[in-house]
Write a protein that holds these residues in place. Structure first.
Motif, PDB file in Angstrom:
ATOM      1  N   LYS A  99      17.038 -20.906  78.420  1.00  0.00           N
ATOM      2  CA  LYS A  99      17.408 -21.885  79.439  1.00  0.00           C
ATOM      3  C   LYS A  99      16.171 -22.680  79.856  1.00  0.00           C
ATOM      4  O   LYS A  99      15.140 -22.108  80.195  1.00  0.00           O
ATOM      5  CB  LYS A  99      18.014 -21.194  80.664  1.00  0.00           C
ATOM      6  N   HIS A 100      16.325 -23.998  79.822  1.00  0.00           N
ATOM      7  CA  HIS A 100      15.204 -24.876  80.166  1.00  0.00           C
ATOM      8  C   HIS A 100      15.495 -25.638  81.449  1.00  0.00           C
ATOM      9  O   HIS A 100      16.617 -26.102  81.671  1.00  0.00           O
ATOM     10  CB  HIS A 100      14.956 -25.879  79.039  1.00  0.00           C
ATOM     11  N   ARG A 101      14.472 -25.758  82.282  1.00  0.00           N
ATOM     12  CA  ARG A 101      14.543 -26.630  83.443  1.00  0.00           C
ATOM     13  C   ARG A 101      13.299 -27.503  83.469  1.00  0.00           C
ATOM     14  O   ARG A 101      12.211 -27.053  83.115  1.00  0.00           O
ATOM     15  CB  ARG A 101      14.656 -25.824  84.737  1.00  0.00           C
ATOM     16  N   LYS A 102      13.501 -28.736  83.893  1.00  0.00           N
ATOM     17  CA  LYS A 102      12.392 -29.688  83.922  1.00  0.00           C
ATOM     18  C   LYS A 102      11.253 -29.170  84.780  1.00  0.00           C
ATOM     19  O   LYS A 102      10.077 -29.321  84.460  1.00  0.00           O
ATOM     20  CB  LYS A 102      12.886 -31.039  84.450  1.00  0.00           C
TER      21      LYS A 102
ATOM     22  N   ASN B 124      10.519 -25.815  88.002  1.00  0.00           N
ATOM     23  CA  ASN B 124      11.092 -24.586  88.562  1.00  0.00           C
ATOM     24  C   ASN B 124      11.124 -24.606  90.085  1.00  0.00           C
ATOM     25  O   ASN B 124      11.054 -23.563  90.735  1.00  0.00           O
ATOM     26  CB  ASN B 124      10.330 -23.362  88.055  1.00  0.00           C
TER      27      ASN B 124
ATOM     28  N   ASP C 195      13.753 -20.647  88.123  1.00  0.00           N
ATOM     29  CA  ASP C 195      13.680 -20.883  86.687  1.00  0.00           C
ATOM     30  C   ASP C 195      15.075 -20.923  86.067  1.00  0.00           C
ATOM     31  O   ASP C 195      16.092 -20.721  86.735  1.00  0.00           O
ATOM     32  CB  ASP C 195      12.791 -19.841  86.003  1.00  0.00           C
ATOM     33  N   GLY C 196      15.116 -21.196  84.762  1.00  0.00           N
ATOM     34  CA  GLY C 196      16.382 -21.388  84.076  1.00  0.00           C
ATOM     35  C   GLY C 196      17.269 -20.168  84.024  1.00  0.00           C
ATOM     36  O   GLY C 196      18.482 -20.287  83.800  1.00  0.00           O
TER      37      GLY C 196
ATOM     38  N   ALA D   8      20.379 -20.087  85.899  1.00  0.00           N
ATOM     39  CA  ALA D   8      21.487 -20.913  85.416  1.00  0.00           C
ATOM     40  C   ALA D   8      22.444 -20.143  84.506  1.00  0.00           C
ATOM     41  O   ALA D   8      23.446 -20.696  84.050  1.00  0.00           O
ATOM     42  CB  ALA D   8      20.941 -22.131  84.671  1.00  0.00           C
TER      43      ALA D   8
ATOM     44  N   THR E 118      10.081 -24.294  80.794  1.00  0.00           N
ATOM     45  CA  THR E 118       9.961 -25.459  81.668  1.00  0.00           C
ATOM     46  C   THR E 118       8.900 -26.383  81.110  1.00  0.00           C
ATOM     47  O   THR E 118       8.151 -26.023  80.198  1.00  0.00           O
ATOM     48  CB  THR E 118       9.600 -25.039  83.110  1.00  0.00           C
TER      49      THR E 118
END
Length: 251
Positions: free
Chosen positions: A194-197, A199, A203-204, A207, A239
């Motif tokens: 899971k990626h997030r732009k 945090n 963090d992802g 999700a 991230t």
């Protein structure tokens, strides 16, 4: 290669069957261009016609061949931005001299098929997957797909650094998909990336919903029906741009 072609053929036919069901369509023949029936032993075998040079004889097969080539070229052009240095945009992954030289210099990527004899030496875990998007900041991934591919690449690299052997990438069925399947100490791990732009909101891993967790457990059930063993679930959070791993947890 024959195993890869068999798998690709069966995936393609499953997708066609799904579309036919959704649209109320039917088919009465499956033409395979070549000399091998990759659907042998399945319920669909009775529909198969195997025909050498079918792409030059049957208009529908000719059209399918063109669509496949264009789709492949587009995909490889996208991968060239994620893994620069290999010339994927120009060589489309074929083993030309400059491509082979790049592998010697940069190592392999998740795109390279290590069952191919000349690449077998790279199957050793000591040879890392080359995460070019991270090592070459000027080639930052921009599209959602590119970011996802780059995130999975750095996640696979980190798992290998921790002693995992990558078994499969983007393993999928009609009902579920797993980003990475790996093995360590005889335990098979199913990993969701899971990626997030950034945090700022966590963090992802946050999700990963109960629905996604259910899908991961379903994937384990389906996979283990063919390969019994000890299975665990992992989540990897990435991230930044280019992506980097910030957390790995067992879920």
């Amino acid at each position: 290669m024959s195993q890869a072609l068999q798998l690709a053929t069966r995936w393609a036919v499953k997708q066609i069957q799904t579309i036919c069901r959704e649209k109320g369509l039917h088919f009465d023949e499956i033409i395979i261009d070549g000399m091998v029936n990759f659907l042998a032993g399945t319920a669909l075998e009775k529909y198969v016609t195997v025909m050498a040079k079918a792409d030059g004889l049957i208009p529908s097969v000719s059209a399918a061949s063109i669509i496949a080539k264009v789709a492949r070229d587009q995909f490889m052009a996208e991968q060239d931005t994620i893994y620069p240095g290999y010339g994927f945009a120009s060589n489309a992954g074929y083993g030309v001299a400059r491509h082979r030289e790049a592998i010697e210099r940069l190592g392999v990527t998740p795109l390279h098929r290590l069952s191919f004899a000349p690449l077998a030496k790279y199957a050793d875990n000591e040879v890392k997957l080359q995460a070019a998007s991270r090592k070459n900041p000027k080639h930052k991934p921009t599209t959602t797909r590119q970011i996802g591919d780059a995130s999975e690449a750095v996640a696979a690299e980190e798992l290998m650094r921790r002693g995992h052997r990558i078994i499969d990438r983007n393993w999928r069925t009609r009902w579920c998909e797993v980003d990475i399947i790996s093995m360590k100490d005889d335990i098979i791990y199913f990993t969701e990336v899971k990626h997030r732009k950034n945090n700022q909101a966590g963090d992802g891993i946050a999700a990963i919903t109960s629905h996604k967790l259910h899908k991961m457990k379903l994937a384990v059930k389906l996979y283990s029906s063919r390969k019994p063993g000890d299975y665990r679930l992992l989540a990897v959070a990435t991230t930044g741009s280019p992506p980097h791993v910030i957390n790995i947890v067992e879920i």
